[in-house]
Design an enzyme around this catalytic site. Structure first.
Site, short mmCIF file in Angstrom:
data_model
loop_
_atom_site.label_atom_id
_atom_site.label_comp_id
_atom_site.label_asym_id
_atom_site.label_seq_id
_atom_site.Cartn_x
_atom_site.Cartn_y
_atom_site.Cartn_z
N TYR A 1 1.19 -1.12 0.28
CA TYR A 1 -0.29 -0.35 0.21
C TYR A 1 0.95 1.78 0.08
O TYR A 1 0.61 1.95 -0.65
CB TYR A 1 -0.91 0.32 1.57
N TYR B 1 2.17 5.12 -3.87
CA TYR B 1 2.89 6.59 -3.27
C TYR B 1 4.02 7.20 -4.18
O TYR B 1 4.18 7.61 -4.43
CB TYR B 1 2.75 6.80 -1.91
#
Length: 494
Positions: free
Chosen positions: A327, A331
Site C-alpha cells: 500500500y 505513493y
C-alpha cells in the site's frame, strides 16, 4: 576462478568496481581523458588548418587553447606514469610533487587529499569534458530526442520506481521482524507558513532530525548519537489533484515511540482513534496527521494497545505487513508518474503565489540512508553463485533488484585484491544501448521494444539458478511466497 567466469564477473560489476576501487577508477578515467584530449588536439589543429585568414587575434586564441590542452595533457601523462599496474585495484597511490605542481596550476585554490587518487578526483570534478569543450569552443550540439531516447527515459523511470518499491518493501520487512512501530503521516503547508518554508531549504531535513532525536530521547540516549539504528523513514511528495497543492506522505519506522506516546483508545467507549499525538508539533510549517499503522501481529498489539474500530463500530480489517508495504509503495509509483507532468500545469491550478514558488522546486523522494538495502551477508557464497544472484529475475524474488545490487557489491569486494593489469585485460567494451536499439530498428521490420532490450541483458529465471543461490533466497525470506500478502483476517488486537 575460471577464466570464463572471471571475465563474466568483471563485465557484471564493471560500473560498481570503477565506483568502489580508487586505483581502477583513476586508471579508467586517465585513459578516457587521454583519448579525449588527443581528439581535441586533432580537432583544434584541423580547425586551424581550415582557416583561410589567420589574423593576430585568431592566432592568439589558438595559442591560448593549445596551451590549455598542453597543461592538461601534461597532468594526465604524469598521473598515468604514477599508476602501478601490478598493484591491486583498491590501492591508494601517494602524491607526486610534479602532479601537485601541475594540478595547482590548472586548479588554483582547490584543496585535495593526501593521495594521488583524491587529487585526480578533484581535477576530474573541476574540469569535466563539457567545461573543456566550452573553453575550446567545441561544445557538442544537443542530440535530438527520437522515439528510442524517449522510450529509454521511460524505461529508466520505471526501473527507478521498481527499485524504490522494492527498497520500501524490504525495509518494512526488516522493521517488522525487529518489532518496530510504523507511523503513517501527512505533512501539509499552511498559508501563513509558506514564506518561512520557502526561506528554509533544509525544512524537511530538520523535521526528520527532530523525529530522530525524539526517538533517541525515548531510548535514553544522547541526541548527538546517530539515529540510523532506531529510526528510518520514507517521504514521498505529492501534488493535490484539485488545486495542485504540495504535501508529503511519510512513513516513520521507529524502534521506540517518542516520550508521551500512549494508546489513543485507552478508556474510550468507541475505539476509533489512531492518531499518535507525540508526533504532532514536530512539523512547524503546517498540519500533520500521524496515524498508527495497524496490521497483524504488529508492535502496538504486543505493547497492549487496543485494536481500533471504524465509524460503524466494527473492528478494522487486519492485514499482514506485506499488504501494508505494498500500500505504501503506491505513493512512490504515483510520485514517479507525477514527475512527468509539467510544473506549469501545477502552477495553473494554484491560486496562492507563495505556493506557486514551492511548485517551481523539484521535490524528490527522501529516505534514510541505504533504505531497504540490507540483506543477509553474501561473503560465504562463491563467485559463481554471486554471479547467478546478480542476474536473477522477479521469478526468484520480488526483491530481485536489491539482491542483484548486493551480489554485485560482494563481487566487487572479492576482486578488490586483484592486480590492476589483470582487471584491465578483461575490461568490457562499453556499448551504447541507444545506438544498439537504433541499429536493431533499422534491421528488424517488426521491432519489439521489450524483447529487444531483454536480449541485451542476461537474466535468469528461478529454474536457471543453482540450488545454492535458490537456498540463499529462501533463507533470507524473500521468496515470492514470503512477500505475498495473504488472506485478510482480524488478528492481534483486543
Amino acid at each position: 576462478m575460471a577464466t570464463e567466469i572471471f571475465s563474466d564477473v568483471v563485465k557484471s560489476v564493471w560500473s560498481h568496481a570503477t565506483a568502489k576501487h580508487a586505483h581502477l577508477r583513476m586508471a579508467v578515467q586517465v585513459d578516457n581523458r587521454s583519448r579525449l584530449l588527443s581528439d581535441l588536439v586533432y580537432q583544434l589543429e584541423k580547425r586551424l588548418s581550415e582557416e583561410t585568414h589567420l589574423d593576430d587575434e585568431t592566432y592568439a586564441l589558438y595559442e591560448s587553447q593549445t596551451g590549455l590542452l598542453e597543461d592538461h595533457m601534461a597532468l594526465v601523462r604524469k598521473c598515468a606514469a604514477q599508476l602501478d599496474n601490478s598493484n591491486t585495484i583498491d590501492h591508494r597511490t601517494p602524491l607526486d610533487p610534479e602532479c601537485v605542481f601541475l594540478f595547482e596550476m590548472i586548479c588554483p585554490g582547490v584543496r585535495y587529499g593526501k593521495t594521488l587518487n583524491s587529487l585526480w578526483s578533484k581535477y576530474a570534478a573541476q574540469w569535466p569534458e563539457k567545461l573543456i569543450r566550452q573553453e575550446l569552443d567545441m561544445v557538442k550540439p544537443l542530440s535530438f530526442k527520437d522515439e528510442v531516447a524517449k522510450y529509454m527515459e521511460k524505461m529508466q523511470e520505471k526501473t527507478r520506481k521498481n527499485r524504490m518499491t522494492q527498497k520500501v518493501i524490504n525495509e518494512m520487512r526488516i522493521a517488522h521482524q525487529k518489532g518496530w512501530f510504523f507511523v503513517f503521516d501527512t505533512l501539509t503547508l499552511a498559508d501563513d507558513r509558506l514564506q518561512a518554508f520557502n526561506e528554509n531549504p533544509n525544512a524537511l531535513r530538520d523535521y526528520f532530525r527532530t523525529v530522530g532525536r525524539a526517538v533517541l530521547r525515548a531510548e535514553g540516549r544522547s541526541v548527538k548519537d546517530s539515529y540510523n539504528d532506531c529510526y528510518r523513514y520514507l517521504c514521498v511528495p505529492e501534488f493535490g489533484g484539485q488545486h495542485g497543492r504540495l504535501h508529503w506522505h511519510v512513513v516513520h519506522m521507529v524502534r521506540t515511540l517518542p516520550l508521551g506516546s500512549h494508546d489513543p483508545n485507552f478508556g474510550r467507549p468507541v475505539r476509533n482513534y489512531r492518531q499518535i499525538n507525540s508526533f504532532r508539533g514536530m512539523w512547524p510549517y503546517g498540519f500533520t496527521q500521524p496515524i498508527a499503522v495497524r496490521y497483524q501481529h504488529d508492535a502496538y498489539s504486543r505493547k497492549g494497545w487496543l485494536w481500533p474500530v471504524d465509524k460503524s463500530g466494527k473492528a478494522m480489517q487486519s492485514k499482514p505487513y506485506q499488504a501494508v508495504a505494498w500500500y505504501v509503495t503506491k505513493y512512490v509509483a504515483k510520485q514517479s508518474d507525477q514527475r512527468q507532468k509539467a510544473i506549469t500545469e501545477r502552477q495553473k491550478k494554484c491560486k496562492n503565489p507563495l505556493m506557486a514558488i514551492c511548485l517551481k522546486k523539484e521535490f524528490r523522494v527522501r529516505s534514510s540512508r541505504k533504505l531497504g538495502m540490507e540483506l543477509p551477508s553474501m561473503a560465504h557464497l562463491s563467485n559463481k553463485v554471486l554471479l547467478e544472484l546478480s542476474r536473477i529475475s522477479f521469478d526468484s524474488s520480488p526483491l530481485y533488484q536489491i539482491v542483484k545490487e548486493n551480489a554485485k557489491k560482494q563481487l566487487t569486494l572479492n576482486i578488490g585484491a586483484l592486480p590492476l593489469h589483470v582487471i584491465l585485460d578483461v575490461r568490457p567494451e562499453v556499448r551504447s544501448m541507444l545506438k544498439a536499439i537504433r541499429r536493431l530498428m533499422k534491421k528488424t521490420p517488426e521491432f519489439n521494444w521489450q524483447s529487444s532490450i531483454a536480449s541485451m541483458t542476461v537474466t535468469l529465471k528461478n529454474g536457471d539458478i543453482s540450488d545454492e543461490a535458490r537456498q540463499y533466497i529462501i533463507d533470507a525470506g524473500i521468496t515470492p511466497t514470503d512477500l505475498r500478502a495473504k488472506a485478510t483476517q482480524t488478528f492481534g488486537g483486543k
